[in-house]
Scaffold this motif. Structure first.
Motif, PDB file in Angstrom:
ATOM      1  N   LEU A 216       0.965  -1.328   0.063  1.00 39.59           N
ATOM      2  CA  LEU A 216       0.076   0.038   0.031  1.00 39.59           C
ATOM      3  C   LEU A 216       0.780   1.257  -0.128  1.00 39.59           C
ATOM      4  O   LEU A 216       2.221   1.157   0.603  1.00 39.59           O
ATOM      5  CB  LEU A 216      -1.067   0.132   1.201  1.00 39.59           C
ATOM      6  N   MET A 217       0.341   2.561  -0.489  1.00 40.71           N
ATOM      7  CA  MET A 217       0.945   3.555  -0.426  1.00 40.71           C
ATOM      8  C   MET A 217      -0.081   4.607  -0.109  1.00 40.71           C
ATOM      9  O   MET A 217      -1.255   4.849  -0.684  1.00 40.71           O
ATOM     10  CB  MET A 217       1.432   3.867  -1.777  1.00 40.71           C
ATOM     11  N   LYS A 218       0.077   5.060   1.180  1.00 39.56           N
ATOM     12  CA  LYS A 218      -0.677   6.169   1.867  1.00 39.56           C
ATOM     13  C   LYS A 218      -0.465   7.641   1.502  1.00 39.56           C
ATOM     14  O   LYS A 218       0.619   8.151   1.317  1.00 39.56           O
ATOM     15  CB  LYS A 218      -0.772   5.917   3.170  1.00 39.56           C
ATOM     16  N   LEU A 219      -1.511   8.145   0.942  1.00 39.25           N
ATOM     17  CA  LEU A 219      -1.288   9.619   0.251  1.00 39.25           C
ATOM     18  C   LEU A 219      -2.472  10.481   1.208  1.00 39.25           C
ATOM     19  O   LEU A 219      -3.464   9.987   1.531  1.00 39.25           O
ATOM     20  CB  LEU A 219      -1.720   9.788  -1.027  1.00 39.25           C
ATOM     21  N   THR A 220      -2.021  11.713   1.421  1.00 40.03           N
ATOM     22  CA  THR A 220      -2.922  12.713   2.337  1.00 40.03           C
ATOM     23  C   THR A 220      -2.856  14.135   1.220  1.00 40.03           C
ATOM     24  O   THR A 220      -1.942  14.472   0.811  1.00 40.03           O
ATOM     25  CB  THR A 220      -2.192  13.018   3.404  1.00 40.03           C
TER      26      THR A 220
ATOM     27  N   PHE B  44       5.895  14.331 -13.718  1.00 39.66           N
ATOM     28  CA  PHE B  44       5.427  13.563 -12.274  1.00 39.66           C
ATOM     29  C   PHE B  44       6.367  13.910 -11.042  1.00 39.66           C
ATOM     30  O   PHE B  44       6.605  13.078 -10.153  1.00 39.66           O
ATOM     31  CB  PHE B  44       5.706  12.174 -12.825  1.00 39.66           C
ATOM     32  N   LYS B  45       7.341  14.831 -10.996  1.00 39.44           N
ATOM     33  CA  LYS B  45       8.382  15.088  -9.892  1.00 39.44           C
ATOM     34  C   LYS B  45       7.570  15.339  -8.721  1.00 39.44           C
ATOM     35  O   LYS B  45       8.114  15.027  -7.619  1.00 39.44           O
ATOM     36  CB  LYS B  45       9.111  16.318 -10.360  1.00 39.44           C
ATOM     37  N   ASP B  46       6.361  15.834  -8.621  1.00 41.76           N
ATOM     38  CA  ASP B  46       5.682  16.160  -7.370  1.00 41.76           C
ATOM     39  C   ASP B  46       4.528  15.283  -7.181  1.00 41.76           C
ATOM     40  O   ASP B  46       3.542  15.587  -6.552  1.00 41.76           O
ATOM     41  CB  ASP B  46       5.495  17.626  -7.102  1.00 41.76           C
ATOM     42  N   SER B  47       4.450  14.162  -7.820  1.00 41.16           N
ATOM     43  CA  SER B  47       3.577  13.070  -7.805  1.00 41.16           C
ATOM     44  C   SER B  47       3.062  12.754  -6.151  1.00 41.16           C
ATOM     45  O   SER B  47       4.269  12.366  -5.429  1.00 41.16           O
ATOM     46  CB  SER B  47       3.575  11.823  -8.594  1.00 41.16           C
TER      47      SER B  47
ATOM     48  N   ARG C 234      -2.295  19.147  -3.668  1.00 46.04           N
ATOM     49  CA  ARG C 234      -3.293  19.070  -4.805  1.00 46.04           C
ATOM     50  C   ARG C 234      -3.713  17.701  -5.044  1.00 46.04           C
ATOM     51  O   ARG C 234      -3.055  16.717  -4.429  1.00 46.04           O
ATOM     52  CB  ARG C 234      -2.439  19.667  -5.990  1.00 46.04           C
ATOM     53  N   PRO C 235      -4.643  17.427  -5.679  1.00 43.40           N
ATOM     54  CA  PRO C 235      -5.153  16.073  -5.999  1.00 43.40           C
ATOM     55  C   PRO C 235      -4.256  15.349  -6.938  1.00 43.40           C
ATOM     56  O   PRO C 235      -3.502  16.014  -7.867  1.00 43.40           O
ATOM     57  CB  PRO C 235      -6.401  16.515  -6.602  1.00 43.40           C
ATOM     58  N   LEU C 236      -4.215  13.951  -7.117  1.00 42.56           N
ATOM     59  CA  LEU C 236      -3.602  13.413  -8.009  1.00 42.56           C
ATOM     60  C   LEU C 236      -4.295  13.560  -9.402  1.00 42.56           C
ATOM     61  O   LEU C 236      -5.475  13.607  -9.349  1.00 42.56           O
ATOM     62  CB  LEU C 236      -3.365  11.875  -7.809  1.00 42.56           C
ATOM     63  N   THR C 237      -3.535  13.573 -10.287  1.00 45.98           N
ATOM     64  CA  THR C 237      -3.992  13.566 -11.710  1.00 45.98           C
ATOM     65  C   THR C 237      -4.323  11.962 -12.079  1.00 45.98           C
ATOM     66  O   THR C 237      -3.638  11.077 -11.660  1.00 45.98           O
ATOM     67  CB  THR C 237      -3.147  14.254 -12.848  1.00 45.98           C
ATOM     68  N   GLU C 238      -4.731  11.784 -13.155  1.00 50.78           N
ATOM     69  CA  GLU C 238      -5.146  10.341 -13.537  1.00 50.78           C
ATOM     70  C   GLU C 238      -4.026   9.827 -13.907  1.00 50.78           C
ATOM     71  O   GLU C 238      -3.586   8.641 -14.032  1.00 50.78           O
ATOM     72  CB  GLU C 238      -6.266  10.284 -14.639  1.00 50.78           C
TER      73      GLU C 238
ATOM     74  N   LEU D 213       8.537  11.962   6.396  1.00 49.97           N
ATOM     75  CA  LEU D 213       8.676  11.858   4.978  1.00 49.97           C
ATOM     76  C   LEU D 213       7.307  10.935   4.308  1.00 49.97           C
ATOM     77  O   LEU D 213       6.635  11.578   3.280  1.00 49.97           O
ATOM     78  CB  LEU D 213      10.039  11.378   4.546  1.00 49.97           C
ATOM     79  N   ARG D 214       7.139   9.894   5.063  1.00 50.89           N
ATOM     80  CA  ARG D 214       5.805   9.000   4.348  1.00 50.89           C
ATOM     81  C   ARG D 214       4.877   9.666   4.917  1.00 50.89           C
ATOM     82  O   ARG D 214       3.715   9.563   3.626  1.00 50.89           O
ATOM     83  CB  ARG D 214       5.990   7.672   5.249  1.00 50.89           C
ATOM     84  N   GLN D 215       4.606  10.519   5.808  1.00 49.80           N
ATOM     85  CA  GLN D 215       3.190  10.934   6.051  1.00 49.80           C
ATOM     86  C   GLN D 215       3.037  11.942   4.947  1.00 49.80           C
ATOM     87  O   GLN D 215       2.134  12.420   4.455  1.00 49.80           O
ATOM     88  CB  GLN D 215       3.150  11.345   7.578  1.00 49.80           C
ATOM     89  N   GLU D 216       4.134  12.826   4.713  1.00 45.10           N
ATOM     90  CA  GLU D 216       4.029  14.077   4.022  1.00 45.10           C
ATOM     91  C   GLU D 216       3.962  13.823   2.408  1.00 45.10           C
ATOM     92  O   GLU D 216       3.249  14.329   1.725  1.00 45.10           O
ATOM     93  CB  GLU D 216       5.158  15.063   4.395  1.00 45.10           C
ATOM     94  N   THR D 217       4.739  12.923   2.078  1.00 42.85           N
ATOM     95  CA  THR D 217       4.863  12.794   0.496  1.00 42.85           C
ATOM     96  C   THR D 217       3.962  11.364   0.160  1.00 42.85           C
ATOM     97  O   THR D 217       3.508  11.441  -0.831  1.00 42.85           O
ATOM     98  CB  THR D 217       6.325  12.332   0.089  1.00 42.85           C
ATOM     99  N   GLY D 218       3.921  10.403   1.097  1.00 36.29           N
ATOM    100  CA  GLY D 218       3.301   9.316   0.725  1.00 36.29           C
ATOM    101  C   GLY D 218       3.841   8.344  -0.385  1.00 36.29           C
ATOM    102  O   GLY D 218       2.886   7.463  -0.795  1.00 36.29           O
TER     103      GLY D 218
END
Length: 295
Positions: A138-142, A163-166, A171-175, A278-283
């Motif tokens: 899993l990959m957690k995103l906030t 995709f550098k700031d994916s 901001r929301p993720l793009t498709e 870092l995990r919490q902030e970038t996911g």
């Protein structure tokens, strides 16, 4: 008759105490030396989140080189952790199992990354109520964009590629970004499935049927051939002794552990906190761990 001064008795008592201490130390030293001469079973413990592999890998290598160690027990009590350290421990267990028997003993929890590092062992023990399985990634995103808008804060990002700031929480993720990140998760998941299939000698298609992240009890895992036997740590130690050709109850040989100074502990704690932040902030750290609420 002249009385002996008190200080003479104090000095004499001190000398006697020192002499007794020295004698006891020598006896203890020879006792330990005699105990450590025999063959035994090595014991390595993996507890808590798997965030780093260096110490566990070192202990496994030390036991692999020790001629007295005829088999190794890996005690796992972990909910999983980051992908790369889990893979490094997995690979070291696999190498060691090629030279000596490695028996895993699962504690209360050996799920996801905890199961990943167990898969290549020669034999796996679990308690009936052990929580294990959870073969998934899993990959957690906030996303905090709504909160930023409410308090009137704006964020701007300069980047060199699409995709550098994916995964940015601003901001929301793009498709397109969802597709890229999903491909990373799928790749890590396929690696997990292949590792289980290879370690447990189960067809890949059979592993995929249960590699949906579900958690299992030790009893269920045995029915699915993910573990071999139900039993305790002591059962695992005794079986490792038998597999290693040791007669009677085997002695347990623990590898030397790294002595940590106060500075080492502070640096380690800081590194863990930075990693978690870092995990919490970038996911963007893929992790092997069970669903929230299990651990």
């Amino acid at each position: 008759m002249k009385k002996t001064p008190v200080w003479v008795w104090v000095v004499a008592g001190g000398f006697l105490a020192c002499a007794l201490t020295a004698v006891l130390s020598v006896i203890l030293l020879f006792s330990r030396a005699g105990t450590l001469r025999g063959d035994g079973v090595g014991l390595v413990e993996v507890k808590g989140m798997i965030l780093d592999s260096q110490e566990v890998v070192k202990q496994l290598r030390d036991l692999g080189k020790d001629g007295r160690v005829k088999a190794v027990v890996l005690r796992v009590d972990s909910p999983g952790g980051i992908v790369a350290p889990s893979q490094e421990i997995h690979d070291e267990v696999k190498k060691l199992a090629g030279r000596k028997k490695v028996v895993v003993s699962m504690g209360s929890l050996a799920a996801s990354g905890g199961y990943y590092i167990s898969a290549p062992a020669s034999l796996i023990f679990a308690n009936p109520g052990t929580i294990t399985g959870s073969i998934g990634v899993l990959m957690k995103l906030t996303n905090v964009q709504g909160l930023m808008d409410k308090i009137g804060l704006k964020a701007f990002t300069l980047k060199t590629g699409e995709f550098k700031d994916s995964g940015s929480p601003l901001r929301p993720l793009t498709e397109a970004e969802k597709g890229v990140l999903q491909s990373v998760i799928d790749s890590a998941h396929s690696q997990f499935v292949r590792a289980v299939a290879d370690g447990r000698k189960i067809p890949v298609d059979e592993v995929r049927k249960i590699a949906d992240g579900r958690v299992l009890s030790g009893e269920q895992a045995k029915d699915l051939k993910l573990v071999d036997r139900l039993g305790t740590l002591q059962d695992a130690i005794e079986e490792a002794g038998r597999l290693g050709g040791i007669q009677g109850e085997p002695q347990v040989i623990c590898p030397p552990k790294k002595k940590k100074l106060l500075l080492d502990l502070l640096v380690e704690e800081a590194a863990v906190r930075v990693t978690q932040t870092l995990r919490q902030e970038t996911g963007l750290s893929a992790i092997y761990e069970p669903a929230a609420g299990v651990w």
